[in-house]
Design an enzyme around this catalytic site. Structure first.
Site, mmCIF file in Angstrom:
data_model
loop_
_atom_site.group_PDB
_atom_site.id
_atom_site.type_symbol
_atom_site.label_atom_id
_atom_site.label_comp_id
_atom_site.label_asym_id
_atom_site.label_seq_id
_atom_site.Cartn_x
_atom_site.Cartn_y
_atom_site.Cartn_z
ATOM 1 N N ASP A 34 12.285 1.047 -37.370
ATOM 2 C CA ASP A 34 12.716 1.968 -38.423
ATOM 3 C C ASP A 34 13.486 1.213 -39.505
ATOM 4 O OD1 ASP A 34 13.097 4.395 -39.651
ATOM 5 O OD2 ASP A 34 14.435 5.220 -38.130
ATOM 6 N N ASP A 47 11.675 12.256 -43.383
ATOM 7 C CA ASP A 47 11.792 13.002 -42.137
ATOM 8 C C ASP A 47 11.402 14.470 -42.317
ATOM 9 O OD1 ASP A 47 12.752 10.672 -41.122
ATOM 10 O OD2 ASP A 47 14.779 11.399 -40.702
#
Length: 403
Positions: free
Chosen positions: A173, A231
């Site tokens: 990430d 997200d």
């Protein structure tokens, strides 16, 4: 075969009436670069990820073990959900004296290798989280009290640690590694790719930089899957915005070994209704998206369990016939998505994005056998058109097979 983008209105026999022309599709698609050659992710990966369920501070080894148990006990494992991925906040606040990563001793008292063994004992595969920079997303966004637990400068050591622990899947990430550490996305992700490639056992490699640098244009030789968006949160507005964003991404189609990833599933979370969850899942299936549940699988409602476990919809997601799904039509209150299937048919999503019940119809030349994949039944023969009366934010997922 091709599903063309030509759209034309027909007489208003319903609130929403569309024309979907079935012509040659695949010949017009851009040629994709070769996928990452690690032999993994021949179909979009499926599993469970801890983040949407417990986020950071509630993550424990018991949460992960219970999720693994529930995947096995509910039948989701056998439906294809095989990866159990531990997201951010598994780490101890600092590295060990030799520089290696270590698990938080209070929340993971038996360590990661033991946890991976437990997951494997349930017939599942184990995944973990790391970052290319110096700090994780939880350090930046959740005040996670740690220092130096990013992989920057430890790429080889971390890859070897993950291999030793029995890790099968790595979520890598970005987490501000450009602004904090001055890293270049592609180069940083390639560095861990190369370290993973040197291991004796291949690990699925998932990268996440939220679509900022259009990874669908460069990540295919780098990773097995790459995030295409920021997200996803468990609201209809977020789901719909993400669906809208995929229209431009989908022409850079996925391929065996490399997949566009519009983020983890939010089925069972937040304010999503059963209809909205099925619509969400329908579009993800047509997109050949990775399918990662992000809720407690032991506490799923019957409706949400039926959504996540629908074998016919999962089969659409896992079926790649040269192109992931594409948006074929959109307008006020509706969208139509479709993709070719390996049996010569098509999967078509009729989606009511509006706030009132409406009939969405698609005019198609030829004669087709039609199966409603949510109703799990044949609906007869369609000659010239298909349609569905849909509640607000609901979708029909139809499988069309030539007669």
């Amino acid at each position: 075969m091709r599903l063309d983008h030509a759209i034309a209105p027909t007489p208003k026999t319903s609130l929403l009436v569309l024309l979907l022309v079935v012509l040659t599709w695949l010949l017009s698609l851009p040629t994709a670069s070769p996928a990452l050659a690690n032999g993994l992710a021949a179909t979009p990966p499926m599993g469970w990820n801890s983040w949407n369920q417990v986020r950071c501070y509630d993550l424990t080894e018991d949460v992960v073990k219970h999720a693994a148990d529930a995947l096995a006990d509910t039948g989701l494992r056998d439906a294809g959900y095989q990866y159990v991925v531990v997201d951010d906040c598994w780490q101890a606040p600092t590295r060990a004296a030799d520089g290696s990563l270590q698990a938080d001793p209070k929340r993971f008292p038996h360590g990661i290798a033991d946890l991976a063994d437990y997951v494997h004992s349930r017939g599942l595969l184990f995944g973990i989280y790391a970052v290319p920079g110096s700090r994780t997303c939880a350090m930046a966004n959740d005040a996670y009290p740690a220092s130096g637990i990013g992989s920057l400068g430890h790429e080889r050591q971390d890859a070897e640690t993950f291999d030793r622990w029995g890790v099968d899947y790595l979520k890598y990430d970005w987490c501000y590694a450009d602004t904090v550490d001055g890293l270049d996305r592609k180069a940083a992700f390639e560095k861990m790719r190369d370290e993973l490639a040197a291991l004796p056992r291949p690990i699925v490699y998932a990268i996440s930089e939220y679509g900022v640098s259009s990874p669908w244009t460069w990540a295919r030789p780098v990773a097995n899957l790459w995030r295409t968006t920021n997200d996803l949160v468990p609201t209809w507005d977020s789901v719909l915005a993400t669906i809208d964003q995929q229209a431009a991404v989908a022409v850079h189609t996925g391929s065996p070994g490399g997949w566009n990833d519009p983020d983890m599933l939010q089925v069972g979370n937040g304010t999503l209704t059963a209809d909205e969850s099925r619509a969400h899942f329908s579009v993800w299936a047509v997109l050949n998206a990775p399918l990662f549940a992000g809720t407690d699988p032991a506490k799923l409602s019957d409706a949400d369990l039926a959504t996540l476990g629908n074998a016919e919809v999962i089969a659409v997601d896992q079926d790649f016939a040269g192109s992931q799904g594409r948006q074929l039509a959109t307008g006020p209150g509706y969208q139509v998505w479709g993709k070719p299937l390996s049996d010569g048919g098509f999967a078509v999503v009729l989606l009511n994005t509006g706030s009132t019940t409406a009939t969405v119809s698609a005019s198609i030349p030829g004669s087709w056998h039609v199966r409603d994949l949510w109703a799990r039944r044949e609906t007869g023969t369609a000659v010239g058109s298909v349609f569905a009366s849909l509640r607000p934010h609901a979708a029909a997922l139809l499988k069309l097979t030539p007669r």
